[in-house]
Each structure stands twice: as structure tokens, then as C-alpha cells.
Motif scaffolding. Sequence first.
Motif, PDB file in Angstrom:
ATOM      1  N   PHE A   6      13.642 -57.064 -36.962  1.00 48.22           N
ATOM      2  CA  PHE A   6      14.978 -57.572 -36.697  1.00 48.22           C
ATOM      3  C   PHE A   6      16.020 -56.515 -37.042  1.00 48.22           C
ATOM      4  O   PHE A   6      15.911 -55.827 -38.061  1.00 48.22           O
ATOM      5  N   PHE A   7      17.011 -56.394 -36.142  1.00 46.51           N
ATOM      6  CA  PHE A   7      18.122 -55.487 -36.377  1.00 46.51           C
ATOM      7  C   PHE A   7      19.423 -56.278 -36.363  1.00 46.51           C
ATOM      8  O   PHE A   7      19.638 -57.113 -35.476  1.00 46.51           O
ATOM      9  N   GLU A   8      20.271 -56.017 -37.332  1.00 46.69           N
ATOM     10  CA  GLU A   8      21.544 -56.712 -37.427  1.00 46.69           C
ATOM     11  C   GLU A   8      22.624 -55.929 -36.705  1.00 46.69           C
ATOM     12  O   GLU A   8      22.937 -54.801 -37.079  1.00 46.69           O
ATOM     13  N   LEU A   9      23.180 -56.519 -35.663  1.00 47.83           N
ATOM     14  CA  LEU A   9      24.267 -55.904 -34.923  1.00 47.83           C
ATOM     15  C   LEU A   9      25.534 -55.881 -35.793  1.00 47.83           C
ATOM     16  O   LEU A   9      25.602 -56.579 -36.809  1.00 47.83           O
ATOM     17  N   PRO A  10      26.534 -55.090 -35.412  1.00 46.76           N
ATOM     18  CA  PRO A  10      27.764 -55.019 -36.215  1.00 46.76           C
ATOM     19  C   PRO A  10      28.416 -56.374 -36.475  1.00 46.76           C
ATOM     20  O   PRO A  10      29.082 -56.563 -37.487  1.00 46.76           O
ATOM     21  N   ASP A  11      28.219 -57.346 -35.559  1.00 44.39           N
ATOM     22  CA  ASP A  11      28.814 -58.672 -35.755  1.00 44.39           C
ATOM     23  C   ASP A  11      27.897 -59.613 -36.542  1.00 44.39           C
ATOM     24  O   ASP A  11      28.110 -60.828 -36.567  1.00 44.39           O
ATOM     25  N   LYS A  12      26.842 -59.033 -37.156  1.00 46.82           N
ATOM     26  CA  LYS A  12      25.915 -59.756 -38.040  1.00 46.82           C
ATOM     27  C   LYS A  12      24.867 -60.572 -37.292  1.00 46.82           C
ATOM     28  O   LYS A  12      24.032 -61.236 -37.908  1.00 46.82           O
ATOM     29  N   ARG A  13      24.880 -60.542 -35.963  1.00 43.19           N
ATOM     30  CA  ARG A  13      23.871 -61.281 -35.214  1.00 43.19           C
ATOM     31  C   ARG A  13      22.596 -60.446 -35.116  1.00 43.19           C
ATOM     32  O   ARG A  13      22.641 -59.222 -35.046  1.00 43.19           O
ATOM     33  N   LEU A  14      21.444 -61.125 -35.092  1.00 41.23           N
ATOM     34  CA  LEU A  14      20.162 -60.441 -35.170  1.00 41.23           C
ATOM     35  C   LEU A  14      19.498 -60.323 -33.797  1.00 41.23           C
ATOM     36  O   LEU A  14      19.415 -61.296 -33.044  1.00 41.23           O
ATOM     37  N   LEU A  15      19.009 -59.117 -33.504  1.00 48.21           N
ATOM     38  CA  LEU A  15      18.163 -58.883 -32.336  1.00 48.21           C
ATOM     39  C   LEU A  15      16.725 -58.698 -32.812  1.00 48.21           C
ATOM     40  O   LEU A  15      16.469 -57.963 -33.771  1.00 48.21           O
ATOM     41  N   CYS A  16      15.807 -59.353 -32.133  1.00 46.23           N
ATOM     42  CA  CYS A  16      14.384 -59.187 -32.436  1.00 46.23           C
ATOM     43  C   CYS A  16      13.793 -58.138 -31.502  1.00 46.23           C
ATOM     44  O   CYS A  16      14.050 -58.148 -30.292  1.00 46.23           O
ATOM     45  N   TYR A  17      13.010 -57.231 -32.065  1.00 53.23           N
ATOM     46  CA  TYR A  17      12.389 -56.178 -31.260  1.00 53.23           C
ATOM     47  C   TYR A  17      11.022 -55.825 -31.831  1.00 53.23           C
ATOM     48  O   TYR A  17      10.668 -56.195 -32.963  1.00 53.23           O
ATOM     49  N   ARG A  18      10.241 -55.104 -31.057  1.00 53.00           N
ATOM     50  CA  ARG A  18       8.978 -54.533 -31.506  1.00 53.00           C
ATOM     51  C   ARG A  18       8.944 -53.067 -31.114  1.00 53.00           C
ATOM     52  O   ARG A  18       9.513 -52.676 -30.086  1.00 53.00           O
ATOM     53  N   SER A  19       8.260 -52.277 -31.917  1.00 54.77           N
ATOM     54  CA  SER A  19       8.161 -50.841 -31.666  1.00 54.77           C
ATOM     55  C   SER A  19       6.698 -50.438 -31.676  1.00 54.77           C
ATOM     56  O   SER A  19       5.944 -50.840 -32.570  1.00 54.77           O
ATOM     57  N   TYR A  20       6.305 -49.656 -30.676  1.00 50.38           N
ATOM     58  CA  TYR A  20       4.921 -49.207 -30.537  1.00 50.38           C
ATOM     59  C   TYR A  20       4.907 -47.676 -30.457  1.00 50.38           C
ATOM     60  O   TYR A  20       5.791 -47.075 -29.844  1.00 50.38           O
ATOM     61  N   GLY A  21       3.881 -47.063 -31.051  1.00 50.15           N
ATOM     62  CA  GLY A  21       3.750 -45.613 -30.976  1.00 50.15           C
ATOM     63  C   GLY A  21       4.528 -44.920 -32.083  1.00 50.15           C
ATOM     64  O   GLY A  21       5.160 -45.549 -32.934  1.00 50.15           O
ATOM     65  N   SER A  22       4.481 -43.605 -32.045  1.00 45.78           N
ATOM     66  CA  SER A  22       5.141 -42.792 -33.061  1.00 45.78           C
ATOM     67  C   SER A  22       6.661 -42.945 -32.977  1.00 45.78           C
ATOM     68  O   SER A  22       7.238 -42.862 -31.890  1.00 45.78           O
ATOM     69  N   GLU A  23       7.302 -43.140 -34.112  1.00 43.94           N
ATOM     70  CA  GLU A  23       8.755 -43.296 -34.127  1.00 43.94           C
ATOM     71  C   GLU A  23       9.479 -41.975 -33.890  1.00 43.94           C
ATOM     72  O   GLU A  23      10.700 -41.962 -33.725  1.00 43.94           O
ATOM     73  N   THR A  24       8.738 -40.887 -33.853  1.00 42.23           N
ATOM     74  CA  THR A  24       9.357 -39.592 -33.551  1.00 42.23           C
ATOM     75  C   THR A  24       9.169 -39.194 -32.090  1.00 42.23           C
ATOM     76  O   THR A  24       9.694 -38.167 -31.658  1.00 42.23           O
ATOM     77  N   ALA A  25       8.432 -39.994 -31.322  1.00 46.48           N
ATOM     78  CA  ALA A  25       8.176 -39.685 -29.913  1.00 46.48           C
ATOM     79  C   ALA A  25       9.385 -40.058 -29.058  1.00 46.48           C
ATOM     80  O   ALA A  25      10.216 -40.882 -29.455  1.00 46.48           O
ATOM     81  N   PRO A  26       9.519 -39.448 -27.871  1.00 46.68           N
ATOM     82  CA  PRO A  26      10.578 -39.882 -26.941  1.00 46.68           C
ATOM     83  C   PRO A  26      10.449 -41.378 -26.677  1.00 46.68           C
ATOM     84  O   PRO A  26       9.343 -41.903 -26.521  1.00 46.68           O
ATOM     85  N   ALA A  27      11.584 -42.060 -26.633  1.00 51.12           N
ATOM     86  CA  ALA A  27      11.569 -43.526 -26.573  1.00 51.12           C
ATOM     87  C   ALA A  27      11.865 -44.056 -25.180  1.00 51.12           C
ATOM     88  O   ALA A  27      12.644 -43.479 -24.425  1.00 51.12           O
ATOM     89  N   VAL A  28      11.231 -45.184 -24.873  1.00 53.87           N
ATOM     90  CA  VAL A  28      11.539 -45.939 -23.667  1.00 53.87           C
ATOM     91  C   VAL A  28      11.719 -47.395 -24.079  1.00 53.87           C
ATOM     92  O   VAL A  28      10.943 -47.922 -24.879  1.00 53.87           O
ATOM     93  N   ILE A  29      12.798 -48.016 -23.593  1.00 53.16           N
ATOM     94  CA  ILE A  29      13.100 -49.407 -23.924  1.00 53.16           C
ATOM     95  C   ILE A  29      12.778 -50.286 -22.726  1.00 53.16           C
ATOM     96  O   ILE A  29      13.189 -49.995 -21.600  1.00 53.16           O
ATOM     97  N   LEU A  30      12.047 -51.363 -22.972  1.00 53.68           N
ATOM     98  CA  LEU A  30      11.658 -52.307 -21.930  1.00 53.68           C
ATOM     99  C   LEU A  30      12.513 -53.567 -22.068  1.00 53.68           C
ATOM    100  O   LEU A  30      12.512 -54.210 -23.127  1.00 53.68           O
ATOM    101  N   VAL A  31      13.253 -53.900 -21.006  1.00 49.26           N
ATOM    102  CA  VAL A  31      14.178 -55.037 -21.035  1.00 49.26           C
ATOM    103  C   VAL A  31      13.617 -56.141 -20.138  1.00 49.26           C
ATOM    104  O   VAL A  31      13.413 -55.942 -18.941  1.00 49.26           O
TER     105      VAL A  31
END
Length: 291
Positions: A6-31
Amino acid sequence: MSADRFFELPDKRLLCYRSYGSETAPAVILVVGLGLQLTYWPQPIISGLVEMGLRVITLDNRDSGRSFYTQVTPPTVMQQFFRKPTPGYDLGDMANDVIGLMDGLQLQKVGVIGMSMGGMIAQILAARFPERIETLTSIFSTTGSLRVGQPSLRAILQTLRRPPRNQQESVRDYVDIMRLIGSRLEWNEQALRNYAREAWDRGGGEAGNLGVVRQIGAIINSGDRTQDLRKIRCPTLVIHGDKDLMVATSGGFATAAAIPGAHLVLLPGMGHDFPSCLSGTLLSLLAGHLG
């Protein structure tokens, strides 16, 4: 398998996400698309992207899954049918949520892959935040123009059914709509039931019904985005099926025509879903596009 974070946006609302693979690798976001949750993305596609050396991030959009739910009054059935804008948020606000997540994860630039409504959000990201988006992949999505990409009458009537009141009805409704709009290439009813059962519990049961309608309102409020699409300059891949009854194939053609230099791939037999038999094809297309 990744766990919910969970990540807290500036307005305090929470977004749920998952992360796969190395956190230092180039990132791709799936919407993900309308009313769907991050669990919808097929694991073979996620794993394949990770094997390409990418960090893969999936998220629940606002008003779905385990992300925050708004208090926006959803549009009525008549407002939906006549595409009447209503007070509330639009797809641009949903794109801003993704930017907020990127900021929180300190991701300066990413590739973005969106499907259906998620493709619309991804298009807005590429148009309005060109310095943050490396590549765009828009899958069975459209431009917002009422002249293209419209669902079949049967699909419209299916989505206007009375909202499910329990898990059993939710599973039934999901199987029914996928029987209509899914690909003609395979039928895996057990997988559909498994997803729908998990989604009912994970998304808070009946709370998810209002979330879906609020997201429909966001699509309506955003109108025709063709002029926005003309601003996109990043490498763009548009994928669409020729059997899509939820977003007509004309939506894919219009998307590719509006985005300068976009490459369109039309997949025979594909509807408005990700049949497992096409996972290899989709990964090959993404590998060539993402480099």
C-alpha cells in the motif's frame, strides 16, 4: 507471487499495488480495466516480463480492489445510457493516481501497459506526462469518441443488469459477461469462477458495485480524447482482437490512427480478455516493443 502493498497518496488515500522482479530493473506499470483488480493480469505475462529483465508493477485503480473508494455519487442507469457527464472524477484523475504511485516508488520513467479502461488511462499518461512514460501499450481500448469502439447492444444490456448482492451472483454475472465478450479461442470457466470469487472478497463485496459505476462515470466524464492522443510521441503499440464485443475493433484502429507512429496488431479470434493460448503471442509482441 507478490503480496499486496500500500502507498499513501499526498491526500492520505491508499493505493494497493504489487511489485514483481528486481526493484532496480527498468519498470513497467500494468493498468487494469473497468471494475477489474490487479489479480486479473495473467501470471504468465507478468512472469514473462520479469524474465525479460523488467520490474512489473500492477495496481488496483481507485474504486476497485483494495485501493481507496471514493464517495462520488455514481451516475444513474439513464445517465450511463445517454453518456451524460456527472460530478465526480475522470480518467485524468485516475492517471494522476498512477503518477502519485510512481513518485512514491521513485520511478522517474516507466513503460505503461493498459487494457480497456486501463488503456485509456495509459493513453492519458503518455499524452500528459511525456517525460515520465517511456513506451505505451494500449490493449483493446479506444479513444472515447462515440463513433468508434462502442460495445454491442448485448454487452450494454449485460452490464446494465441489477448489481450482484452476494458472491454467488457476482460469479454468475462475471461468467455470463465473459461468455459474451471473451475470446473464441478457449473457454476456461473454472478460471473465471476462481477470479470472480476472489475479487468479490478482495474488493469488499457489494462496495465494488458502486465502484464500477463510478469508473463508468469517469469514462463518460472524459469524453473524446482523440486530441490528447495526437500529442503522444513515445513508441506505441496498439493491440486489439477482431472478436471484441465490449470495445469494438474500430476503437483499436482509431487509437492507432490518432497516435503518431503507432503500430497496430489485430489478433484473430481474440475478444475482450487474455486467453492463455495467446500469452506467448502477447509476450513476443511486448518483448519487441519494450526492447
